[in-house]
Design an enzyme around this catalytic site. Sequence first.
Site, mmCIF file in Angstrom:
data_model
loop_
_atom_site.group_PDB
_atom_site.id
_atom_site.type_symbol
_atom_site.label_atom_id
_atom_site.label_comp_id
_atom_site.label_asym_id
_atom_site.label_seq_id
_atom_site.Cartn_x
_atom_site.Cartn_y
_atom_site.Cartn_z
ATOM 1 N N HIS A 136 26.232 -82.446 23.967
ATOM 2 C CA HIS A 136 26.507 -81.048 23.641
ATOM 3 C C HIS A 136 25.978 -80.673 22.261
ATOM 4 C CE1 HIS A 136 29.427 -77.518 23.150
ATOM 5 N NE2 HIS A 136 28.793 -77.269 24.277
ATOM 6 N N LYS A 151 23.424 -79.566 19.221
ATOM 7 C CA LYS A 151 22.276 -78.673 19.029
ATOM 8 C C LYS A 151 21.694 -79.007 17.662
ATOM 9 C CE LYS A 151 25.330 -76.187 21.642
ATOM 10 N NZ LYS A 151 26.691 -76.689 21.884
ATOM 11 N N ASP A 210 10.180 -81.992 9.841
ATOM 12 C CA ASP A 210 9.598 -82.801 8.757
ATOM 13 C C ASP A 210 10.652 -83.578 7.968
ATOM 14 O OD1 ASP A 210 7.085 -82.010 9.483
ATOM 15 O OD2 ASP A 210 6.877 -80.483 7.931
ATOM 16 N N HIS A 224 31.459 -67.304 20.405
ATOM 17 C CA HIS A 224 31.110 -68.691 20.705
ATOM 18 C C HIS A 224 31.103 -69.540 19.433
ATOM 19 C CE1 HIS A 224 28.283 -71.898 22.347
ATOM 20 N NE2 HIS A 224 29.157 -71.790 23.323
ATOM 21 N N LYS A 233 32.177 -71.894 16.407
ATOM 22 C CA LYS A 233 33.044 -73.072 16.305
ATOM 23 C C LYS A 233 33.245 -73.329 14.814
ATOM 24 C CE LYS A 233 30.058 -74.151 20.066
ATOM 25 N NZ LYS A 233 30.834 -73.810 21.207
ATOM 26 N N ASP A 274 41.913 -73.521 3.500
ATOM 27 C CA ASP A 274 42.081 -73.038 2.127
ATOM 28 C C ASP A 274 40.720 -72.562 1.591
ATOM 29 O OD1 ASP A 274 44.690 -73.777 2.480
ATOM 30 O OD2 ASP A 274 44.588 -75.552 1.210
#
Length: 478
Positions: free
Chosen positions: A217, A219, A224, A396, A398, A403
């Site tokens: 899952h 991404k 370079d 979507h 996450k 704090d």
Amino acid sequence: MMAAWLTVLFIAYILQIAVILLLEYRRQAHMTAWLFIVLLCPFLGFAAYWLAGSPYVKRRERGRWRLERYEHVGEGRKIKDSDGEISTSCKEEAYRQRLLHVLERLSPFPLRTGNRCRVLTDGEATFDAIEAAMKRARHHIHLDYYTIRHDRVGKRFLRTLIDKARKGVEVRVLYDGIGSMHLDRQFIGELKRAGGQAHCFSPAAGVLRRRLNYRNHRKIVIVDGATGFLGGINIGEEYIGLDPKLGFWRDTHLQLKGEAVYDLQRLFMSDWRMTTGEVWRDPAPYMPEQTHQDETGGEVIIVPGTPGMEDQKIVEVLVAAMSAATTRIYAATPYFIPDPAIASALRIAARSGVDVRLIIPGISDSKLVLLATLSHMTDMLEAGVKVYRYGKGFIHSKVVIIDEMLASVGTANLDMRSFYSNYELLALLFDKAVISRLENDFMQDLQESAKMDAEAFSARPMKQKLAEAVMHIVSPLL
């Protein structure tokens, strides 16, 4: 004769329940979910469990993936294990010092300082930034994605990758067998003919090898060895708001420059070795001397997640961070099916006076997962957690903010699949400017959201309550 067959079936029925009880006693939620499925669908349910859900499969799966360790990178530089040293500013607050020690020991990667971090808050900005970086590539481009679509966004990426591959840049692409199930051969064929490489991480046919449940899952984009990207955005039209059912797509992605990119590279190398069997004999060209170092600020810890119960770093990291909160916990997630420890940390924080705010979708790309998410809301609301449902489109992101101390951005949702079945990734960020930017984005999302009222929610139709109850039972498997 009939009685003998019935006796055999009854014994087999009891044995399948006994096996689940024996193997899942450490995971009460999973045990309940699988027992429910087996009771509804005897034998078929157990076959599904044995193929996809048993701890044995997860232990074997985790054993297939190992983090590559390379001593020398760039021109004589080394990837060093953390020695526990932290910045002077951290030493001023004992709770932050203790937390950093815990976090560094939970992650296989050290605290990296001097990184530059750019927050990207939608698909257009993310794709523009990635494309710009890829067009500047001179040595290599590495992509590691759950979903790649051959739509207008995918074609945009493909054109750039083909152009760079033809110019001699090394192009490597990993895509997940389920998340990219509809990626056609034309996309892969065009890239390979241009000189690029593309491989499928755990094809859908992996059910025959009992791997169907364990998805990559992540991404990740690395250009370079100097610029890296991670976050919630895959390659597809829906991420620029072109899904007619979901409309506007709200997401969060990061662009990193600095030594934290080394750790993204090592994750890619490990995923690549697991998929292709190729071992990186000389990693130095892929981990060059960093030219974007700033001696102050920019602290980042990369935290990988792998399937299994025994070594679940993402849960431990989030629980440690939430437990250290003294003023606020802000979290946004598209899927909220929390591990019991995460749920307890949020409830305890709210009851202790910490300002706990949670943004979940108003509409979702999965009605079943949304029902499972809502099944956890009564406990959250009763504990004093302020829950908001995003109304502008589909959220979507996450993101977790603790704090003014740290923020987490990555690929892992606050759900059991991300914690126990997927290959995931978090970036823990300690730079106050970055945390402030994420907070501003969060507060803007609140303006686009409706606060849930406990009384009104408790008055929802009985039909919905029953549907939520059923999905709550099976939610650890979603």
